[in-house]
Design a protein around this motif. Structure first.
Motif, PDB file in Angstrom:
ATOM      1  N   ASN A  55      13.686  87.588  56.018  1.00 14.23           N
ATOM      2  CA  ASN A  55      14.208  88.851  55.506  1.00 14.23           C
ATOM      3  C   ASN A  55      15.204  88.561  54.379  1.00 14.23           C
ATOM      4  O   ASN A  55      15.460  87.408  54.035  1.00 14.23           O
ATOM      5  CB  ASN A  55      14.822  89.701  56.625  1.00 14.23           C
ATOM      6  N   ALA A  56      15.774  89.606  53.807  1.00 19.05           N
ATOM      7  CA  ALA A  56      16.671  89.457  52.655  1.00 19.05           C
ATOM      8  C   ALA A  56      17.958  88.721  52.999  1.00 19.05           C
ATOM      9  O   ALA A  56      18.634  88.207  52.108  1.00 19.05           O
ATOM     10  CB  ALA A  56      16.999  90.830  52.076  1.00 19.05           C
ATOM     11  N   GLN A  57      18.302  88.626  54.268  1.00 19.77           N
ATOM     12  CA  GLN A  57      19.510  87.914  54.686  1.00 19.77           C
ATOM     13  C   GLN A  57      19.255  86.441  54.965  1.00 19.77           C
ATOM     14  O   GLN A  57      20.172  85.688  55.228  1.00 19.77           O
ATOM     15  CB  GLN A  57      20.136  88.572  55.928  1.00 19.77           C
ATOM     16  N   GLY A  58      18.002  86.023  54.947  1.00 19.08           N
ATOM     17  CA  GLY A  58      17.662  84.622  55.197  1.00 19.08           C
ATOM     18  C   GLY A  58      17.330  84.316  56.642  1.00 19.08           C
ATOM     19  O   GLY A  58      17.273  83.155  57.029  1.00 19.08           O
ATOM     20  N   ASP A  59      17.077  85.327  57.442  1.00 18.49           N
ATOM     21  CA  ASP A  59      16.681  85.122  58.837  1.00 18.49           C
ATOM     22  C   ASP A  59      15.157  85.000  58.901  1.00 18.49           C
ATOM     23  O   ASP A  59      14.431  85.785  58.292  1.00 18.49           O
ATOM     24  CB  ASP A  59      17.121  86.302  59.711  1.00 18.49           C
ATOM     25  N   SER A  60      14.664  84.038  59.650  1.00 19.56           N
ATOM     26  CA  SER A  60      13.217  83.847  59.787  1.00 19.56           C
ATOM     27  C   SER A  60      12.612  84.959  60.622  1.00 19.56           C
ATOM     28  O   SER A  60      13.104  85.292  61.699  1.00 19.56           O
ATOM     29  CB  SER A  60      12.919  82.500  60.457  1.00 19.56           C
ATOM     30  N   LEU A  61      11.524  85.519  60.115  1.00 17.21           N
ATOM     31  CA  LEU A  61      10.787  86.538  60.854  1.00 17.21           C
ATOM     32  C   LEU A  61       9.522  85.951  61.456  1.00 17.21           C
ATOM     33  O   LEU A  61       9.137  86.299  62.556  1.00 17.21           O
ATOM     34  CB  LEU A  61      10.431  87.705  59.927  1.00 17.21           C
ATOM     35  N   VAL A  62       8.876  85.042  60.716  1.00 15.65           N
ATOM     36  CA  VAL A  62       7.649  84.402  61.165  1.00 15.65           C
ATOM     37  C   VAL A  62       7.709  82.935  60.758  1.00 15.65           C
ATOM     38  O   VAL A  62       8.066  82.616  59.631  1.00 15.65           O
ATOM     39  CB  VAL A  62       6.405  85.060  60.517  1.00 15.65           C
ATOM     40  N   LEU A  63       7.374  82.051  61.681  1.00 14.67           N
ATOM     41  CA  LEU A  63       7.310  80.614  61.405  1.00 14.67           C
ATOM     42  C   LEU A  63       5.893  80.131  61.618  1.00 14.67           C
ATOM     43  O   LEU A  63       5.204  80.577  62.534  1.00 14.67           O
ATOM     44  CB  LEU A  63       8.234  79.843  62.345  1.00 14.67           C
ATOM     45  N   ALA A  64       5.466  79.201  60.770  1.00 12.89           N
ATOM     46  CA  ALA A  64       4.140  78.602  60.941  1.00 12.89           C
ATOM     47  C   ALA A  64       4.194  77.576  62.077  1.00 12.89           C
ATOM     48  O   ALA A  64       5.267  77.112  62.453  1.00 12.89           O
ATOM     49  CB  ALA A  64       3.692  77.942  59.633  1.00 12.89           C
ATOM     50  N   PRO A  65       3.038  77.205  62.622  1.00 11.51           N
ATOM     51  CA  PRO A  65       3.016  76.316  63.791  1.00 11.51           C
ATOM     52  C   PRO A  65       3.070  74.829  63.437  1.00 11.51           C
ATOM     53  O   PRO A  65       2.274  74.042  63.898  1.00 11.51           O
ATOM     54  CB  PRO A  65       1.681  76.666  64.440  1.00 11.51           C
TER      55      PRO A  65
END
Length: 111
Positions: A55-65
């Motif tokens: 997101n715009a704050q730098g928090d991960s929403l989705v990570l690859a495996p």
């Protein structure tokens, strides 16, 4: 573009799963692309890398495996970019950032 106040706070389970799977697919394709274009066997064969949608704050929403330990450094780097470069030179839609900052984002000790 919708204003933040008009966005729904909840979505039905079917819509959630559709969005979740689509974001996962986009991010996984980014990882596959990185594998194909990388000149490093570490990325293409060992998979010692990862991709993320944030997101715009730098928090991960989705990570690859791939290597999930990279999630910590990716967020640290993204938050640093947002905090230090948002105003100067500015962050625009579709901007991408590459970093080799040995103090913020390195999971391996640099010498």
């Amino acid at each position: 573009m919708l204003a933040v106040s008009t966005l729904p706070t909840r979505v039905d389970p079917v819509t959630f799963e559709i969005l979740r799977h689509r974001l996962w697919s986009i991010n996984e394709e980014a990882g596959h692309t990185l594998e194909r274009v990388s000149g490093s066997l570490i990325a293409s064969e060992v998979h010692d890398m990862n991709t993320s949608i944030m997101n715009a704050q730098g928090d991960s929403l989705v990570l690859a495996p791939y290597m999930l330990v990279h999630a910590i450094s990716m967020e640290t780097l993204a938050k640093d970019v947002v905090g230090n470069y948002q105003d100067n030179p500015g962050i625009n839609p579709d901007d991408m950032f590459l970093s080799t900052d040995r103090y913020l984002g390195a999971n391996h000790r640099m010498k």
